[in-house]
Scaffold this motif. Structure first.
Motif, mmCIF file in Angstrom:
data_model
loop_
_atom_site.group_PDB
_atom_site.id
_atom_site.type_symbol
_atom_site.label_atom_id
_atom_site.label_comp_id
_atom_site.label_asym_id
_atom_site.label_seq_id
_atom_site.Cartn_x
_atom_site.Cartn_y
_atom_site.Cartn_z
ATOM 1 N N ARG A 126 68.906 83.641 62.597
ATOM 2 C CA ARG A 126 70.068 83.410 63.124
ATOM 3 C C ARG A 126 71.150 83.718 62.090
ATOM 4 O O ARG A 126 72.462 83.813 62.520
ATOM 5 C CB ARG A 126 69.811 81.808 63.501
ATOM 6 N N GLN A 127 70.924 84.142 60.947
ATOM 7 C CA GLN A 127 71.898 83.867 59.834
ATOM 8 C C GLN A 127 72.248 86.076 60.374
ATOM 9 O O GLN A 127 73.680 86.649 60.305
ATOM 10 C CB GLN A 127 71.864 84.674 58.478
ATOM 11 N N PHE B 90 72.115 87.354 63.299
ATOM 12 C CA PHE B 90 73.371 87.157 64.532
ATOM 13 C C PHE B 90 74.531 86.716 63.795
ATOM 14 O O PHE B 90 75.801 87.227 65.150
ATOM 15 C CB PHE B 90 72.474 86.587 65.572
ATOM 16 N N GLY B 91 74.353 85.929 63.275
ATOM 17 C CA GLY B 91 75.988 84.858 63.200
ATOM 18 C C GLY B 91 77.051 85.346 62.425
ATOM 19 O O GLY B 91 77.961 85.371 62.417
ATOM 20 N N THR B 92 76.313 86.290 62.077
ATOM 21 C CA THR B 92 77.365 87.444 60.520
ATOM 22 C C THR B 92 77.459 88.666 61.216
ATOM 23 O O THR B 92 78.535 88.949 61.460
ATOM 24 C CB THR B 92 76.490 88.307 59.248
ATOM 25 N N PHE B 93 77.101 89.530 62.455
ATOM 26 C CA PHE B 93 77.250 90.424 62.849
ATOM 27 C C PHE B 93 77.247 90.575 64.254
ATOM 28 O O PHE B 93 78.235 91.419 64.796
ATOM 29 C CB PHE B 93 76.247 91.614 62.242
ATOM 30 N N GLY B 94 77.033 89.206 64.975
ATOM 31 C CA GLY B 94 77.560 89.383 66.547
ATOM 32 C C GLY B 94 77.095 89.983 67.398
ATOM 33 O O GLY B 94 75.721 91.008 66.845
ATOM 34 N N TRP B 95 77.494 90.566 68.480
ATOM 35 C CA TRP B 95 77.324 91.486 69.410
ATOM 36 C C TRP B 95 77.009 92.865 68.408
ATOM 37 O O TRP B 95 76.367 93.668 69.384
ATOM 38 C CB TRP B 95 78.377 91.354 70.806
ATOM 39 N N GLY B 96 77.789 92.919 67.923
ATOM 40 C CA GLY B 96 77.958 94.171 66.682
ATOM 41 C C GLY B 96 76.901 95.141 66.372
ATOM 42 O O GLY B 96 76.588 96.062 66.322
ATOM 43 N N PHE B 97 75.780 93.602 65.793
ATOM 44 C CA PHE B 97 74.485 93.833 65.471
ATOM 45 C C PHE B 97 73.764 95.136 66.262
ATOM 46 O O PHE B 97 72.896 95.809 66.037
ATOM 47 C CB PHE B 97 74.085 93.500 65.531
ATOM 48 N N THR C 173 67.562 89.842 59.239
ATOM 49 C CA THR C 173 67.904 90.973 59.584
ATOM 50 C C THR C 173 66.336 91.826 60.705
ATOM 51 O O THR C 173 66.706 91.587 61.687
ATOM 52 C CB THR C 173 68.454 92.150 58.746
#
Length: 339
Positions: free
Chosen positions: A55-56, A58-65, A307
């Protein structure tokens, strides 16, 4: 008229036994349901745990991940595109190589091979299926990768790549630029996406061929004998009788092998190169989700660990999509067959 005494006695004796049998059937049904729900709960628990752990990220990078190729642990910048691409590319290469070979093996063992040869070859295939993946990885690293680097890779770059060592562009590369990019590489070693795909193909061939052989043997003998009696050749019987009869099971076996290829860790880790760089060439090193997790999880902390958990969840998603496609294909085939 009242029932005879003997009939009443028999009925009274059977009623407790019937109630006991019904109670035991109910318990047995509950036990089987619990086993089925345990599998579902384990799957949902594993997916939920990886999603919560990532979750960290996904929350940090968003869809750009999902679209980023960055991987910089020193600055805590990560992207999932390189390992996701490596996972899908190596699995597709393995499938393209393994399916025709597996089909040929299964067809030979079920339709062509003499009886004295079927048993030892079938046993050898089952033995290959039981070899641990790390053995395949060591073989790929110490034997196949050097052979690939010395003999196969120079041929591919010279005749298919658009940047060979002598500076000349091959005829294929000049007419099909995309093919030229796929086989252009200056990396001097044998570890590559293509090497990993070939090793994966060797690993999943025993699984797919075993399933195909078993389902080919379920075809009624009368169907094949009728086709032979009408003058059909072995190929016509195999293509027009055996394969249509077992089409659904064959597709299931293929996707079973693909599922193993998607999640393979040790063999891919040895021969993929583990380079977090996106390259269009199949002869350059790459990375997969499983190899990235295996290489970095023991030392990962903080955002990097999150990640890697996010990558594990993405592997769940990719595998689920593959299985969903398989189910949809099987459903369409059943509709066409009128089942």
């Amino acid at each position: 008229m009242s029932s005879p005494p003997d009939a009443l006695a028999i009925r009274d004796a059977e009623d407790p036994r019937s109630r006991r049998d019904a109670r035991h059937d109910r318990y047995f049904r509950w036990l089987l349901m619990a086993c089925a729900l345990l599998v579902l709960a384990s799957l949902l628990g594993a997916a939920g745990a990886t999603l919560w752990g990532g979750r960290q990220a996904f929350g940090t990078f968003g869809w750009g991940f999902l679209t980023s190729t960055a991987w910089d642990p020193s600055n805590d910048v990560y992207g999932a595109l390189v390992p996701v691409y490596g996972t899908i590319a190596t699995s597709l290469i393995a499938l393209i190589i393994a399916v025709p070979i597996s089909f040929g093996i299964a067809l030979y063992l079920s339709e062509v091979a003499p009886p004295w040869l079927r048993t030892p070859v079938s046993s050898a295939i089952e033995l290959l299926a039981g070899i641990p993946s790390i053995i395949y990885g060591m073989w790929g690293l110490f034997i196949f990768a050097p052979f690939f680097s010395e003999h196969i890779k120079p041929f591919l770059t010279s005749y298919l790549g658009d940047s060979p060592d002598d500076g000349k562009v091959s005829w294929v590369a000049s007419h099909v630029p995309f093919i030229g990019k796929l086989f252009a590489s200056s990396y001097p070693f044998g570890a590559s996406v293509l090497t990993a795909g070939i090793v994966l193909a060797i690993m999943i061939i025993p699984f797919i061929s075993s399933v195909m052989r078993e389902v080919f043997q379920t075809v009624p003998t009368r169907l094949k004998e009728s086709a032979y009696a009408l003058g059909s050749s072995t190929w016509e019987v195999s293509w027009d009788i055996v394969l249509p009869y077992t089409r659904s099971a064959v597709i299931g076996g293929i996707f079973l092998g693909l599922g193993r290829a998607l999640g393979e860790t040790m063999a891919v880790t040895f021969v993929l190169g583990n380079a977090m760089e996106l390259s269009p060439s199949l002869l350059d090193p790459g990375a997969s989700i499983a190899s990235t997790i295996a290489n970095q999880f023991s030392e990962a902390v903080g955002l990097q660990k999150s990640t890697l958990m996010a990558l594990a969840f993405l592997l769940f998603v990719v595998t689920f999509i593959v299985l969903l496609i398989a189910r949809l294909m099987l459903r369409q085939l059943k509709k066409r067959e009128g089942i």
